[in-house]
Write a protein that holds these residues in place. Structure first.
Motif, PDB file in Angstrom:
ATOM      1  N   ARG A 175       0.830  -1.210   0.000  1.00  0.00           N
ATOM      2  CA  ARG A 175       0.000   0.000   0.000  1.00  0.00           C
ATOM      3  C   ARG A 175       0.865   1.262   0.000  1.00  0.00           C
ATOM      4  O   ARG A 175       0.542   2.249  -0.677  1.00  0.00           O
ATOM      5  CB  ARG A 175      -0.927  -0.023   1.211  1.00  0.00           C
ATOM      6  N   ALA A 176       1.965   1.223   0.738  1.00  0.00           N
ATOM      7  CA  ALA A 176       2.856   2.387   0.752  1.00  0.00           C
ATOM      8  C   ALA A 176       3.495   2.594  -0.618  1.00  0.00           C
ATOM      9  O   ALA A 176       3.598   3.729  -1.114  1.00  0.00           O
ATOM     10  CB  ALA A 176       3.928   2.199   1.819  1.00  0.00           C
ATOM     11  N   ASP A 177       3.923   1.492  -1.239  1.00  0.00           N
ATOM     12  CA  ASP A 177       4.515   1.600  -2.580  1.00  0.00           C
ATOM     13  C   ASP A 177       3.490   2.111  -3.583  1.00  0.00           C
ATOM     14  O   ASP A 177       3.813   2.928  -4.463  1.00  0.00           O
ATOM     15  CB  ASP A 177       5.045   0.238  -3.027  1.00  0.00           C
ATOM     16  N   ALA A 178       2.259   1.631  -3.471  1.00  0.00           N
ATOM     17  CA  ALA A 178       1.217   2.070  -4.398  1.00  0.00           C
ATOM     18  C   ALA A 178       0.960   3.570  -4.253  1.00  0.00           C
ATOM     19  O   ALA A 178       0.785   4.287  -5.256  1.00  0.00           O
ATOM     20  CB  ALA A 178      -0.064   1.280  -4.148  1.00  0.00           C
TER      21      ALA A 178
ATOM     22  N   ALA B  36       1.789   8.998  -6.727  1.00  0.00           N
ATOM     23  CA  ALA B  36       2.249  10.390  -6.704  1.00  0.00           C
ATOM     24  C   ALA B  36       3.152  10.707  -7.893  1.00  0.00           C
ATOM     25  O   ALA B  36       3.304  11.882  -8.262  1.00  0.00           O
ATOM     26  CB  ALA B  36       2.981  10.662  -5.398  1.00  0.00           C
ATOM     27  N   ARG B  37       3.746   9.675  -8.504  1.00  0.00           N
ATOM     28  CA  ARG B  37       4.637   9.902  -9.648  1.00  0.00           C
ATOM     29  C   ARG B  37       3.886   9.956 -10.976  1.00  0.00           C
ATOM     30  O   ARG B  37       4.470  10.341 -11.994  1.00  0.00           O
ATOM     31  CB  ARG B  37       5.686   8.792  -9.713  1.00  0.00           C
ATOM     32  N   ILE B  38       2.631   9.554 -10.993  1.00  0.00           N
ATOM     33  CA  ILE B  38       1.884   9.472 -12.251  1.00  0.00           C
ATOM     34  C   ILE B  38       1.787  10.830 -12.959  1.00  0.00           C
ATOM     35  O   ILE B  38       2.075  10.926 -14.163  1.00  0.00           O
ATOM     36  CB  ILE B  38       0.481   8.884 -12.004  1.00  0.00           C
ATOM     37  N   PRO B  39       1.387  11.915 -12.269  1.00  0.00           N
ATOM     38  CA  PRO B  39       1.298  13.205 -12.983  1.00  0.00           C
ATOM     39  C   PRO B  39       2.633  13.640 -13.582  1.00  0.00           C
ATOM     40  O   PRO B  39       2.686  14.130 -14.720  1.00  0.00           O
ATOM     41  CB  PRO B  39       0.823  14.169 -11.890  1.00  0.00           C
ATOM     42  N   GLN B  40       3.700  13.463 -12.836  1.00  0.00           N
ATOM     43  CA  GLN B  40       5.021  13.847 -13.339  1.00  0.00           C
ATOM     44  C   GLN B  40       5.390  13.022 -14.574  1.00  0.00           C
ATOM     45  O   GLN B  40       5.947  13.549 -15.547  1.00  0.00           O
ATOM     46  CB  GLN B  40       6.057  13.645 -12.230  1.00  0.00           C
ATOM     47  N   THR B  41       5.058  11.739 -14.538  1.00  0.00           N
ATOM     48  CA  THR B  41       5.350  10.885 -15.692  1.00  0.00           C
ATOM     49  C   THR B  41       4.535  11.310 -16.906  1.00  0.00           C
ATOM     50  O   THR B  41       5.039  11.336 -18.041  1.00  0.00           O
ATOM     51  CB  THR B  41       5.057   9.418 -15.343  1.00  0.00           C
ATOM     52  N   GLY B  42       3.260  11.656 -16.696  1.00  0.00           N
ATOM     53  CA  GLY B  42       2.435  12.113 -17.812  1.00  0.00           C
ATOM     54  C   GLY B  42       2.989  13.375 -18.446  1.00  0.00           C
ATOM     55  O   GLY B  42       3.008  13.512 -19.680  1.00  0.00           O
TER      56      GLY B  42
ATOM     57  N   ALA C 226       0.816   2.089 -15.762  1.00  0.00           N
ATOM     58  CA  ALA C 226       1.264   2.094 -14.369  1.00  0.00           C
ATOM     59  C   ALA C 226       0.099   2.383 -13.430  1.00  0.00           C
ATOM     60  O   ALA C 226      -0.008   1.786 -12.346  1.00  0.00           O
ATOM     61  CB  ALA C 226       2.370   3.129 -14.180  1.00  0.00           C
ATOM     62  N   GLU C 227      -0.783   3.273 -13.839  1.00  0.00           N
ATOM     63  CA  GLU C 227      -1.942   3.595 -13.000  1.00  0.00           C
ATOM     64  C   GLU C 227      -2.842   2.374 -12.824  1.00  0.00           C
ATOM     65  O   GLU C 227      -3.348   2.108 -11.727  1.00  0.00           O
ATOM     66  CB  GLU C 227      -2.719   4.747 -13.633  1.00  0.00           C
TER      67      GLU C 227
ATOM     68  N   LEU D 288       7.339   3.383 -14.791  1.00  0.00           N
ATOM     69  CA  LEU D 288       7.620   4.796 -14.512  1.00  0.00           C
ATOM     70  C   LEU D 288       9.117   5.092 -14.641  1.00  0.00           C
ATOM     71  O   LEU D 288       9.504   6.160 -15.129  1.00  0.00           O
ATOM     72  CB  LEU D 288       7.119   5.153 -13.114  1.00  0.00           C
ATOM     73  N   ASP D 289       9.934   4.159 -14.202  1.00  0.00           N
ATOM     74  CA  ASP D 289      11.383   4.350 -14.347  1.00  0.00           C
ATOM     75  C   ASP D 289      11.791   4.381 -15.819  1.00  0.00           C
ATOM     76  O   ASP D 289      12.741   5.086 -16.199  1.00  0.00           O
ATOM     77  CB  ASP D 289      12.141   3.230 -13.631  1.00  0.00           C
TER      78      ASP D 289
END
Length: 440
Positions: A134-137, A142-148, A173-174, A217-218
């Motif tokens: 859950r913490a990793d998710a 939180a990285r999804i917007p930056q990746t987009g 990823a989402e 994401l990476d």
């Protein structure tokens, strides 16, 4: 004699001590293994309740196999202590077998219980693992917007063919993050319902989903770095290719060089104009392939200029010469088969084997030199076969025994080759007729 008897006595005492030690070790191993089976059986019951039947199947099968083989060990131990007297050799053999079976059983149980212990530890860490998922998710979400934003920025710089590998990374990823969160919830509910096997499966899939989402994401971040590196390398290859085109003007102008020059020029012209979206990965691969092809064509042309290709008539002449020598060697060996040894036959067989492939090597320019070398090799082997065959024939001919010499009955000179053989045959016929007349 006293020394011999003393040595034998010591050997017997040492053997008896060894047998006694082996018997003690066999009994101890039997007891320890039996206790190990009982304790492992208890562990299996607890593990099945915690993990389920499928995750403990290997240990269950191993335990059954151990029990089967240990019955043999107990039977051997019983034979050692029944009322029938046993020889030392029988006792030694049985005790060694008991120790072997016990060692095998212990090793097998060690292997299977260690694997099971890892599974048990993983299950007991399930609450901790669920919390980590859950913490990793949350961190990945939180990285999804930056990746987009990164994908949108890169799409303006690079062509769709280059962006195809990361264009959908944010969306994929989402989805994986949502799947991981759902899997963690399912695992928690199944564990509460004592459905541990299903809970473990759900937790493993949730963990894998977070790993894949992180990799996607990476990959977007790595793509930007790799694209910049490809652009830098592409600029170097462009400069090198233009230099190769200039160098090609002084190279031998063969059709292969001309075709490679044209292909490289087309690859340079196909590059994306400066400031427009391009695919540095594909362009680099295409340009590098064309550049390499030109280098190889020039190298081949220069080599061929220094080493002219033999003409077809030249190679055909060498083949004809090889055939003539093969024919002579083949005829001589066939006519004197009883006298020819292995060396001559081997040379002839190798020459005939090489001759079979010559027709296929002759037409193509790439193999014409090989054809010429092979033809010369065939001729050389045929010549060697002929010389060796002649040597065998000469060594097998009858030697001069005095009957046909200058002082013998024939009174004349012996000839060589077939005349010697013919003279011997005729001489034998004459002598035979004389002897027959004497005893008529």
């Amino acid at each position: 004699m006293a020394g011999i008897w003393g040595r034998r006595k010591r050997e017997q005492e040492e053997l008896a001590a060894h047998d006694a030690d082996l018997a003690r070790r066999a009994e101890q191993a039997l007891v320890q293994t039996d206790e190990r089976i009982r304790s492992t059986s208890d562990e299996l019951d607890f593990a099945e309740a915690e993990l389920g039947a499928s995750l403990t199947a290997d240990l269950r099968l191993a335990l059954a196999a151990v029990r089967t083989h240990m019955r043999e060990a107990f039977q051997l131990h019983q034979l050692n202590h029944d009322e029938i007297p046993d020889t030392p050799e029988e006792l030694r053999t049985r005790n060694a077998r008991i120790a072997q079976l016990c060692d095998w059983a212990q090793d097998l149980l060690d292997e299977k219980t260690s694997v099971l212990a890892e599974s048990v530890a993983k299950v007991r860490r399930a609450p901790e693992v669920i919390a980590q998922v859950r913490a990793d998710a949350a961190a990945l979400s939180a990285r999804i917007p930056q990746t987009g934003d990164a994908v949108a920025r890169l799409s303006a710089r690079y062509a769709p063919s280059a962006m195809s590998q990361i264009a959908a990374s944010a969306a994929e990823a989402e989805q994986l993050i949502a799947f991981a969160t759902h899997g963690a919830d399912v695992s928690e509910r199944r564990r509460a319902a004592k459905q541990n096997e299903e809970a473990n499966l759900a937790l493993e899939t949730a963990t894998e989903a977070t790993r894949r989402a992180s990799a996607l994401l990476d990959a977007v971040e790595d793509f930007e770095i790799e694209a910049l590196r490809a652009e830098s390398t592409l600029a170097e290859v462009v400069a090198d290719s233009r230099g190769d085109l200039i160098a090609a003007r002084t190279a031998p102008q063969t059709p292969a060089v001309a075709a490679a020059v044209t292909a490289l020029q087309e690859a340079l012209e196909a590059l994306s104009p400066a400031g427009s979206p391009g695919d540095p990965f594909a362009e680099l691969s295409q340009l590098r392939a064309a550049n390499t092809a030109l280098d190889e064509a020039i190298a081949t042309a220069r080599y061929r200029a220094e080493n002219p290709l033999p003409s077809i008539p030249q190679v055909q002449h060498a083949i004809d010469d090889a055939d003539r020598q093969l024919g002579v060697a083949r005829g001589l060996i066939a006519g004197h088969r009883g006298w020819i040894g292995a060396d001559a036959r081997t040379r002839l067989a190798e020459a005939e084997r090489l001759r079979v492939d010559l027709a296929d090597l002759l037409p193509a320019e790439e193999t014409r030199e090989e054809a010429l070398a092979a033809a010369r090799r065939v001729a050389h082997l045929a010549s060697e076969a002929l010389q060796l065959a002649q040597r065998d024939i000469d060594s097998s001919r009858p030697q001069d025994d005095g009957w046909g010499g200058g002082g013998g009955w024939g009174g004349g000179r012996r000839g060589g080759g077939g005349n010697d053989i013919a003279s011997g045959i005729l001489g034998g016929l004459v002598i035979g007729s004389l002897l027959d007349g004497m005893f008529d």
